[in-house]
Design an enzyme around this catalytic site. Structure first.
Site, PDB file in Angstrom:
ATOM      1  CG  ASP A  13      -1.890   1.154   1.294  1.00  0.00           C
ATOM      2  OD1 ASP A  13      -2.367   1.589   0.220  1.00  0.00           O
ATOM      3  OD2 ASP A  13      -2.182   1.664   2.395  1.00  0.00           O
ATOM      4  CB  SER A  14       0.211   4.812  -0.543  1.00  0.00           C
ATOM      5  OG  SER A  14      -0.979   4.890   0.223  1.00  0.00           O
ATOM      6  CB  CYS A  77      -3.380   0.335  -2.322  1.00  0.00           C
ATOM      7  SG  CYS A  77      -3.521   2.040  -2.886  1.00  0.00           S
ATOM      8  CD  GLU A 155      -0.447   6.604   6.709  1.00  0.00           C
ATOM      9  OE1 GLU A 155       0.588   6.562   7.380  1.00  0.00           O
ATOM     10  OE2 GLU A 155      -0.721   5.752   5.836  1.00  0.00           O
ATOM     11  CB  CYS A 191      -9.589   4.551   0.592  1.00  0.00           C
ATOM     12  SG  CYS A 191      -7.948   4.936   1.253  1.00  0.00           S
ATOM     13  CG  HIS A 193      -5.164   4.810   4.476  1.00  0.00           C
ATOM     14  ND1 HIS A 193      -4.579   4.352   3.312  1.00  0.00           N
ATOM     15  CD2 HIS A 193      -4.143   5.282   5.243  1.00  0.00           C
ATOM     16  CE1 HIS A 193      -3.275   4.542   3.375  1.00  0.00           C
ATOM     17  NE2 HIS A 193      -2.981   5.103   4.535  1.00  0.00           N
TER      18      HIS A 193
HETATM   19  N1  DGL Z   1      -4.841   3.110   0.867  1.00  0.00           N
HETATM   20  C1  DGL Z   1      -4.965   3.616  -0.444  1.00  0.00           C
HETATM   21  C2  DGL Z   1      -6.233   3.180  -1.146  1.00  0.00           C
HETATM   22  O1  DGL Z   1      -6.768   2.149  -0.823  1.00  0.00           O
HETATM   23  C3  DGL Z   1      -4.492   4.980  -0.839  1.00  0.00           C
HETATM   24  C4  DGL Z   1      -4.328   6.085   0.127  1.00  0.00           C
HETATM   25  C5  DGL Z   1      -3.462   7.186  -0.457  1.00  0.00           C
HETATM   26  O2  DGL Z   1      -2.253   7.001  -0.524  1.00  0.00           O
HETATM   27  O3  DGL Z   1      -4.023   8.217  -0.884  1.00  0.00           O
HETATM   28  O4  DGL Z   1      -6.707   3.800  -2.051  1.00  0.00           O
END
Ligand code: DGL
Length: 271
Positions: A13-14, A77, A155, A191, A193
């Site tokens: 993931d990012s 992600c 985060e 997302c 996150h």
């Molecule tokens: N966790 C990521 C997603 O599922 C991206 C979050 C990001 O880096 O903007 O899209």
């Protein structure tokens, strides 16, 4: 080809979002070796262009596979998956599981036939999302909202910081304030996150609209997919600490160490 019991599963993931995918997978395969990779130097993805993500993600996955020799890679992600999944599959010779926005389960769960897709800006504008909405929610109003601040909130939560409840409230208002939004009953967390701040979103729903919303995401489905693709393979006899690897290790990353340990990731590497 025989897979060594110690060959890890790689999650990518990012940032920390992929932990919402890692958790159900670990519950299903408790002794699997885990490498969790986060592109901290490229974070966030949601505000980047398609070209940047399509160039960055396959190259990083290539380096990670070379270093850790995983049996399978999970792009944990939605942004990277909706843009770069086919490029990654073309570049790697191991199975690659992507994270698809949970539009099908959202459509199945919605009684009012109005549901929301809460993702990053990059994800909610993808034709992939149009196709899923047409395929599974043709009789629904599908509201979309991209929310970079909610990614930052997740985060911050995992760094143990104090959270501003206005951020989750604003994210939900981005859906409910749209035409038809007052009838919305389900939100697809598109997302990875966002499941990490589901409690904050649930509280925001009660405050904003005075009723609960149903939140759905893809974590459980991905865990089942990993188990299916690795069926018959050998696993370690006992769990061992996993590795978290970052493209940049700084104070923000070091502050994540306690949360990473809770997800079974006991060591931090730099790519
Ligand atoms: N966790 C990521 C997603 O599922 C991206 C979050 C990001 O880096 O903007 O899209």
């Amino acid at each position: 080809m025989t897979v060594a019991p110690s060959a890890p599963i790689l999650f990518f993931d990012s940032g920390v979002g992929g932990l919402s995918i890692l958790a159900p997978a670990r519950a299903m395969l408790p002794t699997a070796s885990i490498v969790y990779a986060a592109d901290s130097a490229g974070f966030p993805y949601g505000t980047k262009s398609e070209a940047e993500i399509a160039a960055r993600v396959p190259a990083l996955l290539g380096r990670l596979v070379e270093r850790y020799r995983p049996r399978l890679a999970v792009i944990a992600c939605n942004t990277a998956s909706t843009i770069a999944l086919s490029h990654v599959r073309a570049a790697l010779d191991i199975p690659v599981v992507g994270t698809v926005p949970a539009i099908k389960p959202a459509a199945l769960a919605s009684k009012s036939r109005v549901f929301g897709v809460l993702g990053t800006d990059a994800t909610v504008r993808q034709p992939y999302v149009d196709r899923l909405a047409a395929e599974h929610g043709a009789d629904c109003i599908v509201l979309r909202h991209g929310c970079a601040a909610l990614v930052e909130l997740a985060e911050a939560k995992l760094r143990g910081e104090l959270l501003d409840p206005a951020i989750a409230r604003a994210a939900l208002a981005g859906l409910t304030d749209q035409p038809g939004g007052d009838a919305m009953d389900v939100v697809a967390l598109a997302c990875t996150h966002f499941p990490l701040v589901q409690d904050e979103l649930a509280a925001a729903a009660l405050q904003n609209i005075g009723r609960p919303l149903t939140f759905v995401h893809g974590g459980e489905g991905i865990a089942r997919r990993i188990a299916f693709l690795t069926q018959g393979q050998a696993w370690p006899a006992a769990p061992s600490p996993g590795i978290a690897v970052f493209t940049r290790v700084d104070d923000k990353v070091r502050a994540l160490a306690p949360a990473l340990a809770e997800y079974g990731l006991g060591r931090i590497d730099q790519l």
